[in-house]
Design a protein around this motif. Sequence first.
Motif, short mmCIF file in Angstrom:
data_model
loop_
_atom_site.label_atom_id
_atom_site.label_comp_id
_atom_site.label_asym_id
_atom_site.label_seq_id
_atom_site.Cartn_x
_atom_site.Cartn_y
_atom_site.Cartn_z
N ALA A 339 0.05 -10.37 -9.45
CA ALA A 339 0.71 -10.30 -8.79
C ALA A 339 1.41 -8.80 -7.61
O ALA A 339 2.29 -9.91 -6.82
CB ALA A 339 2.14 -10.56 -9.20
N ARG A 340 1.35 -7.84 -8.35
CA ARG A 340 1.90 -6.39 -6.94
C ARG A 340 0.79 -5.92 -6.73
O ARG A 340 0.04 -5.49 -7.11
CB ARG A 340 2.78 -6.48 -7.51
CG ARG A 340 2.49 -6.10 -9.54
CD ARG A 340 3.93 -4.87 -9.78
NE ARG A 340 3.34 -4.79 -11.51
CZ ARG A 340 2.60 -4.04 -12.03
NH1 ARG A 340 2.15 -3.03 -10.81
NH2 ARG A 340 2.77 -3.87 -13.09
N MET A 369 -8.96 -3.24 2.78
CA MET A 369 -8.36 -4.24 3.68
C MET A 369 -7.35 -4.28 4.84
O MET A 369 -8.03 -4.39 5.78
CB MET A 369 -6.89 -5.24 2.82
CG MET A 369 -6.89 -6.58 3.38
SD MET A 369 -5.32 -7.03 2.77
CE MET A 369 -4.12 -6.13 3.61
N ILE A 370 -7.12 -2.95 4.72
CA ILE A 370 -6.56 -2.10 6.13
C ILE A 370 -7.13 -1.49 6.98
O ILE A 370 -7.16 -2.29 8.35
CB ILE A 370 -5.49 -1.05 5.83
CG1 ILE A 370 -4.39 -1.53 4.39
CG2 ILE A 370 -5.68 0.05 6.62
CD1 ILE A 370 -2.93 -0.72 4.40
N ALA A 371 -8.82 -1.10 6.63
CA ALA A 371 -9.77 -0.59 7.57
C ALA A 371 -10.43 -2.31 8.10
O ALA A 371 -9.95 -1.43 8.91
CB ALA A 371 -10.07 -0.26 6.46
N VAL A 432 7.93 1.41 6.79
CA VAL A 432 6.17 2.47 7.38
C VAL A 432 5.48 1.10 7.90
O VAL A 432 4.63 1.33 8.84
CB VAL A 432 5.71 3.29 6.62
CG1 VAL A 432 4.34 3.98 7.13
CG2 VAL A 432 7.02 4.41 6.98
N MET A 433 5.27 0.41 7.19
CA MET A 433 4.30 -0.96 6.92
C MET A 433 4.63 -1.64 7.97
O MET A 433 3.32 -1.58 8.71
CB MET A 433 4.14 -1.76 5.82
CG MET A 433 3.29 -2.12 5.80
SD MET A 433 2.50 -3.20 3.90
CE MET A 433 1.72 -1.84 3.35
N ARG A 434 5.62 -1.45 8.14
CA ARG A 434 6.36 -2.67 9.42
C ARG A 434 5.98 -1.89 10.18
O ARG A 434 5.57 -2.67 11.38
CB ARG A 434 8.06 -2.95 9.28
CG ARG A 434 8.37 -3.95 8.64
CD ARG A 434 9.93 -4.04 8.26
NE ARG A 434 10.04 -4.79 6.81
CZ ARG A 434 9.63 -6.17 6.20
NH1 ARG A 434 9.51 -7.43 7.95
NH2 ARG A 434 10.40 -6.83 5.65
N THR A 435 5.95 -0.23 11.05
CA THR A 435 5.99 0.22 11.72
C THR A 435 4.69 0.00 12.21
O THR A 435 3.96 -0.26 13.30
CB THR A 435 6.86 1.33 11.90
OG1 THR A 435 8.10 1.25 11.85
CG2 THR A 435 6.36 2.24 13.32
N GLN A 436 3.73 0.40 11.21
CA GLN A 436 1.95 0.60 11.61
C GLN A 436 1.34 -0.53 11.52
O GLN A 436 0.12 -0.99 12.05
CB GLN A 436 1.51 1.42 9.78
CG GLN A 436 2.26 3.11 10.59
CD GLN A 436 2.12 3.74 11.86
OE1 GLN A 436 0.97 3.66 12.32
NE2 GLN A 436 2.84 5.03 12.20
N PHE A 444 2.18 -8.26 3.09
CA PHE A 444 1.30 -7.10 2.91
C PHE A 444 0.61 -7.90 2.01
O PHE A 444 -0.63 -7.67 1.25
CB PHE A 444 0.95 -6.10 2.41
CG PHE A 444 0.37 -5.17 2.50
CD1 PHE A 444 -0.80 -4.85 3.50
CD2 PHE A 444 -0.29 -4.70 1.45
CE1 PHE A 444 -2.07 -4.16 3.89
CE2 PHE A 444 -1.03 -3.49 1.03
CZ PHE A 444 -1.97 -3.39 2.33
N THR A 445 1.15 -7.83 0.16
CA THR A 445 1.29 -8.13 -1.15
C THR A 445 0.71 -10.03 -1.13
O THR A 445 -0.43 -10.19 -1.76
CB THR A 445 2.12 -8.30 -1.65
OG1 THR A 445 3.22 -7.17 -1.96
CG2 THR A 445 1.77 -8.24 -2.83
#
Length: 458
Positions: A339-340, A369-371, A432-436, A444-445
């Motif tokens: 769940a997280r 996933m990010i890559a 940071v996630m919102r910025t990048q 994201f989760t």
Amino acid sequence: MSQQWAAGRLSRAGAAGAAALALVLLAPLAGCAPTASTPARFPDVQRMLDTRAQAVRKRDAAGFLASIDPRATGYRDRQRAMFAHLAGVPLADWHYDLDSTGAFPLPSGSTGTRLAAKVRLRYRLKGYDTAPVHAVQYLTLTERDGRWLISSDTDGAEDGHSGTRQLWDQGPVRLVRGRHSLVLGSPAHPGRLKDLARRVDRAVPAVSAAWKGKWAQKVVVEAPDSVERMAQLMGSDDPSGYAGIAAVTTGEAGVEAAAPADRVIINPDAYEELNDLGRKVVLTHETTHVATRAATTPATPLWLSEGFADWVAYRGIHRKAVTTAPELTRAVAGGKLPARLPTDADFGFRAGADRLAKAYEGSWLACRMIAEKWGEAKLIAFYKAAGKSAIRVASGNSGAPMEAATAAPAGSRPAPGAGHRPPSRADRTDRVMRTQLGIGMAEFTRRWRAYVRQQLRR
């Protein structure tokens, strides 16, 4: 299991998965009179330690043994052997600092003037360390004829103050030098040491191809004879926490300007059980931790630092996700989709094999996933920005050197009159996630859970 190398970053005390950061106030309280430091109160002790360190640097055995109480024959014999074990180790520097006295209870019935001292050893290996390794020693000091001498390093053990052993404290040391590696271990296993050097030499270019950050491209590996001795090198008397873990990387999380020296420490029992691919992945994972150390701070979530190291280790290895992440695959097949994202607690060495494996596998898939969806360059930028987030917040935090990571959880509000509280690490990671990446942690989760389900579908 082949996945259980658990190479999480550790504090000097060996507390796995502990990334919480205490708020430190450096300025003295108003109205408090300054107190002399321990070295200033005991200058003769510090001078003795300085002379002892100089003897090590000059390879002067007689000068080194002169710091030891002649009545402590057993300790003297062990120290003579330790000094001999250091003979081939390339030292660039070696210092002792008296940190405190009264550090542990002295044995009852002690005679004469004695001090229970906490001493910090700082040393660098020539050609490899740009910053010193720090190790704690708990020494009993005895005053004889106006001179302070060392009479024991074991009196504090029963009270849990055994200090951190070094490889040369355990026995003779053999060195194997590679192009990018220095491997230290027992002369009884020359083949293992050469194999480790060869594998690390291959891992360094693979890591440099993925990590677009400046680093020394040199790795120091220590290969003790047993898991018990591995635990000693980690400052622990309990080897059970390292059972099944093939390797760990030491070193406190640093900042870009002052990253500490790292050591990759091998658990021979678990490492020997790995197949060829497992050993390659383990050492590439560990080498990634060394490469990224300057960008890794207490603000970096463990799921990111561990997932990134696994992403680098598996980069270019074409295997299906269900094969690489077997424990998480079984959980998803059984209807237990996480769940997280993994928490720091999930990476604790005592969290249990299944929980630990799923933490690594889920973190790897998050970075994968990010890559895939944002690109490798964006994954690296996110990693670097996450580590810097605490520094940026701290610089505007009324002069405090760093903020507490135990602040209110994301989304909560301070109680009326509570005043300003610094953001939690979850808040900073979200920002940071919102910025990048252009999305917050909640979104994201959600995407990560969908990705895990899709990738691990049998």
